[in-house]
Motif scaffolding. Structure first.
Motif, mmCIF file in Angstrom:
data_model
loop_
_atom_site.group_PDB
_atom_site.id
_atom_site.type_symbol
_atom_site.label_atom_id
_atom_site.label_comp_id
_atom_site.label_asym_id
_atom_site.label_seq_id
_atom_site.Cartn_x
_atom_site.Cartn_y
_atom_site.Cartn_z
ATOM 1 N N LEU A 1 0.959 -1.492 -0.353
ATOM 2 C CA LEU A 1 0.120 0.364 0.579
ATOM 3 C C LEU A 1 0.700 1.097 0.019
ATOM 4 N N ASN A 2 2.345 0.623 0.526
ATOM 5 C CA ASN A 2 3.143 1.823 0.677
ATOM 6 C C ASN A 2 3.507 2.702 -0.789
ATOM 7 N N TRP A 3 4.153 1.936 -1.498
ATOM 8 C CA TRP A 3 4.661 1.600 -3.141
ATOM 9 C C TRP A 3 3.579 2.052 -3.864
ATOM 10 N N ALA A 4 2.004 1.341 -3.419
ATOM 11 C CA ALA A 4 0.815 2.354 -4.445
ATOM 12 C C ALA A 4 0.546 3.319 -3.953
ATOM 13 N N ARG A 5 0.856 4.254 -2.692
ATOM 14 C CA ARG A 5 0.561 5.764 -2.991
ATOM 15 C C ARG A 5 1.663 6.597 -2.867
ATOM 16 N N SER A 6 2.973 5.909 -3.076
ATOM 17 C CA SER A 6 4.010 6.685 -3.732
ATOM 18 C C SER A 6 3.943 6.773 -4.836
ATOM 19 N N GLU A 7 3.185 5.805 -5.885
ATOM 20 C CA GLU A 7 2.886 5.674 -6.971
ATOM 21 C C GLU A 7 2.209 6.867 -7.264
ATOM 22 N N LEU A 8 0.668 6.777 -6.891
ATOM 23 C CA LEU A 8 -0.813 7.787 -6.914
ATOM 24 C C LEU A 8 -1.185 8.942 -5.720
ATOM 25 N N ASP A 9 -0.822 8.444 -4.808
ATOM 26 C CA ASP A 9 -1.072 9.924 -3.863
ATOM 27 C C ASP A 9 -0.867 10.787 -3.624
ATOM 28 N N ILE A 10 0.774 10.565 -3.415
ATOM 29 C CA ILE A 10 1.954 11.874 -1.918
ATOM 30 C C ILE A 10 1.832 12.850 -4.055
ATOM 31 N N ASP A 11 1.395 14.143 -2.874
ATOM 32 C CA ASP A 11 1.377 15.041 -3.984
ATOM 33 C C ASP A 11 2.978 16.051 -3.443
ATOM 34 N N LEU A 12 3.774 15.461 -4.244
ATOM 35 C CA LEU A 12 5.456 16.747 -4.319
ATOM 36 C C LEU A 12 5.148 18.583 -3.774
ATOM 37 N N SER A 13 3.950 19.005 -4.240
ATOM 38 C CA SER A 13 3.507 19.934 -4.330
ATOM 39 C C SER A 13 3.711 20.328 -2.852
ATOM 40 N N GLU A 14 2.991 19.507 -1.876
ATOM 41 C CA GLU A 14 2.803 19.613 -0.022
ATOM 42 C C GLU A 14 4.103 19.573 0.511
ATOM 43 N N SER A 15 5.400 19.604 0.026
ATOM 44 C CA SER A 15 6.312 19.781 0.575
ATOM 45 C C SER A 15 6.671 20.564 1.560
ATOM 46 N N ARG A 16 7.180 20.541 2.789
ATOM 47 C CA ARG A 16 7.836 21.813 3.788
ATOM 48 C C ARG A 16 8.566 21.285 4.370
ATOM 49 N N LEU A 17 9.021 22.114 5.633
ATOM 50 C CA LEU A 17 9.958 21.835 6.521
ATOM 51 C C LEU A 17 9.832 21.137 7.417
ATOM 52 N N CYS A 18 10.509 20.086 7.844
ATOM 53 C CA CYS A 18 10.555 18.831 8.547
ATOM 54 C C CYS A 18 11.281 18.753 9.129
ATOM 55 N N LYS A 19 11.005 18.579 10.309
ATOM 56 C CA LYS A 19 12.127 17.585 12.193
ATOM 57 C C LYS A 19 12.711 16.380 11.601
#
Length: 704
Positions: free
Chosen positions: A544-562
């Motif tokens: 599911l992580n793989w499928a999600r990485s291919e389909l759902d993650i919107d890279l425009s939502e990147s932000r500063l992460c600790k």
């Protein structure tokens, strides 16, 4: 008395040999009269010609070319493409014996073409084995393995056990050459079982000889001796003198290594009789060389030198570098023992150069040790130190190789013990009369039904997400191809990794249905069910992580992460596994380290990196997670099983089915592939380093 008996046997063998040749000539003449009779039909002439060719090819190879060419022309004239393929097969064998590998390759390619033209599966598979043999002669083991696999698949599909056995033997030999002893033994054991089951006796000696060689390499001397003796028995039974000679030589070397000199001498006497019968100078030279080594081991230096010189006189004008290197290396040792250091240097220097060309590091080490001692006696300290350094380097390489062999030996022993345990459990189960209570049976069945239902729902959800993504991807051709590839990978992994837990659960349920269980046994079975559920859940999580990485993650939502905060959260998730394996995890990431990245992406990447290190770390190991400021790299370093160079090359090429972890953890090889794919999307990179098996590994992620 012993000399008289030996002379009698030599005369008897010579007489028998001449009688056999006379009988062979009469048989060949009869076959020749039949195939040259033009009044006979092709169906009568060509089989006679085939039998004539086989006799001349293997008995008088150097004289066979004119007959082979005539056989080919006659087969072409009658348009019998099966015979044409066979003629090219024989020509390939002839040219390989003559060491004309260019012509051998041409003949083999023609063999494959005509076999396919004749639509004959046997000759197609046979031709593929010959093509692989040519690649093996050129040293391209990867291509050779590919052709042997194609031959094996063709032979299995066509139900041709002879070619299947031949392909498995050749595959096993390749694995032996590159040091994959575990794979070699597995392939050769299958070939041996096939030969025994289908009564393919012609290959028995070859398979047994190779199994003996591999077991000798991994110091399984008792098994090696057993296989060598069986190979000798089958060689004699099938009159396979070439394999008989090689096996006797190998067994003599094994006995010399074990310092069993009396047995060695008897084997050398037997080998000498075979040499006398065959009359091959190279074989006779090797026998005298082995006898010289034996005399040297027993400190009979004059006799050893005499036998060594006889061996050298026979081999000096032959193109046989491995045998030459072994013989002159022995001469060097003899001269050193006689305090003739100049002669020791002369022979050992030449032996060392030949062994470098042959790639025999054990003999190189022996030569360097001899040269070090000889130069030391000559007071040439610089040269002595040079060869001492080479000796030390070779010793280290051999030690590393021996470590791999010990691991293979341990793996084989574990497999044997595991099989013994399985057999023992099966015997115990047969002795018990088991009845299953209705309530317990209902409870276990309900657990199984719930598990299957949950699994089906999860799979349905996974397939739903994949299907929805597939429909969206129709707008772009490139995305369509990517989704198609994703579906194939995921379903292949589901079919592989889900099948195992389901079969295990089914076996558990059947066992519970057929027997009356004590509370302890009920508890053990329930624990097994829980473990299967956990393993399946982990597999689904990665999918599911793989499928999600291919389909759902919107890279425009990147932000500063600790990063430290995210890694600490993940470590809480892995705390139970860390405690179970007694691992020391040092999270040395700076608390103020912040990176611009999608938080879900960062979690998936770090989760897979940490999970992979835990899986392949040994009990009590340390794992370090730290940040290299100069190179802006997040690094995870462990002391686990490490990776071979070929594994590093294939690591990110595609998802692979992985091996079990150090505590038998299951997996299916997509964790690091997911990580590399996610990082590629944000123009990051990943690097995996390992010095080799059992030397740990280091994973670095960074922005180039």
């Amino acid at each position: 008395m012993r000399l008289y008996i030996l002379s009698f046997f030599i005369v008897l063998v010579s007489f028998t040999k001449e009688s056999l040749f006379a009988q062979g000539d009469a048989r060949l003449d009869a076959l020749k009269r039949k195939y040259t009779n033009e009044q006979l039909s092709p169906d009568e002439r060509l089989p006679a010609f085939r039998d004539y060719i086989l006799a001349t090819l293997y008995e008088r190879t150097d004289e066979a070319l004119p007959d082979l060419q005539e056989y080919l022309q006659l087969s072409l004239q009658f348009k019998d493409y099966v015979r044409v393929a066979h003629a090219y097969h024989c020509l390939g064998y002839y040219y390989r014996k003559q060491k004309d590998f260019v012509q051998a390759e041409k003949a083999t390619n023609e063999q494959l073409y005509f076999a396919r033209l004749a639509n004959n599966s046997y000759y197609v598979a046979n031709a593929l084995v010959d093509v692989g043999g040519n690649e093996e002669e050129k040293g391209d083991y990867r291509k050779a393995l590919l052709h042997y696999k194609q031959a094996l698949d063709t032979a299995v599909a066509a139900g041709e056990p002879v070619i299947e056995a031949r392909a498995r033997i050749n595959k096993g030999n390749i694995h032996k050459l590159v040091g994959d002893y575990y794979e070699a033994i597995a392939e050769l054991q299958q070939a041996l079982e096939l030969c025994e089951k289908k009564r393919i006796t012609g290959f028995m000696a070859s398979v047994l000889f190779n199994l003996g060689d591999i077991n000798s390499s991994i110091q399984e001397n008792e098994k090696a001796e057993y296989y060598y003796l069986e190979a000798i028995k089958w060689s004699k039974k099938k009159s396979n003198n070439n394999t008989l000679t090689l096996t006797l030589q190998a067994l003599i070397r094994l006995k010399l290594k074990q310092k069993k000199y009396e047995e060695t001498r008897k084997l050398i006497d037997e080998l000498a009789l075979v040499d006398q019968m065959l009359g091959i100078p190279k074989n006779e030279a090797v026998t005298y060389g082995l006898l010289a080594k034996l005399e040297w081991e027993e400190n009979n230096l004059d006799t050893a030198l005499f036998q060594g010189q006889k061996a050298y006189d026979l081999i000096r004008n032959l193109d046989s570098k491995p045998e030459m290197a072994e013989i002159i290396g022995v001469l060097g040792l003899i001269y050193l023992s006689q305090d003739q250091a100049d002669f020791a240097v002369k022979y050992c220097e030449r032996a060392y150069q030949l062994n470098v060309e042959n790639g025999s590091i054990h003999l190189q080490r022996e030569n360097c040790d001899c040269l070090y001692k000889a130069y030391k006696k000559l007071n040439k300290q610089a040269r002595a130190l040079k060869h001492l350094e080479i000796y030390t380097d070779l010793e280290e390489r051999i030690r590393n190789t021996e470590q791999v062999k010990r691991l293979v030996k341990a793996q084989l022993n574990n497999d044997f013990k595991r099989q013994e345990e399985i057999d023992s459990i099966e015997i115990d189960n047969r002795l018990k009369l088991i009845g299953v209570g209705h309530e317990r049976d209902l409870k276990i069945r309900m657990q199984f039904i719930v598990f299957v239902t949950i699994l089906a729902i999860i799979m349905a959800v996974s397939i739903f997400y994949l299907s929805r993504a597939y429909r969206r991807s129709k707008k772009q051709k490139l995305l369509l191809e990517r989704m198609d590839k994703l579906n194939k990978y995921i379903f292949s992994i589901i079919s592989h990794d889900f099948n195992g837990p389901l079969l295990t659960m089914n076996a558990l349920a059947k066992s519970l249905e057929d027997r009356e269980l004590s509370p302890e046994e009920m508890h053990a079975f329930t624990q097994d069910i829980q473990q299967q559920v956990v393993r399946t859940k982990d597999i689904l999580t990665n999918l599911l992580n793989w499928a999600r990485s291919e389909l759902d993650i919107d890279l425009s939502e990147s932000r500063l992460c600790k990063v430290k905060q995210v890694s600490d959260e993940l470590l809480m998730h892995f705390s139970e596994q860390l405690i179970h394996k007694e691992l020391k995890f040092k999270n040395e990431l700076p608390s103020d380290l912040e990176l611009t990245i999608h938080p879900d992406l960062l979690r998936i990447v770090l989760r897979n990196m940490i999970s992979n290190s835990i899986k392949y770390s040994y009990h009590g190991d340390e794992i370090h997670l730290y940040y290299v400021k100069e190179r802006k790299q997040i690094v995870l370093e462990d002391e686990g099983v490490g990776l071979r160079p070929e594994q590093l090359q294939q690591l990110f090429s595609k998802p692979m089915y992985s091996s079990l972890g150090t505590s038998q953890e299951m997996g299916f090889g997509i964790g690091l592939y997911i990580t590399s794919e996610l990082l590629r999307k944000i123009s990051w990179d990943i690097k995996v380093e390992s010095s080799g098996p059992d030397l740990g590994s280091k994973i670095s992620i960074y922005h180039p």
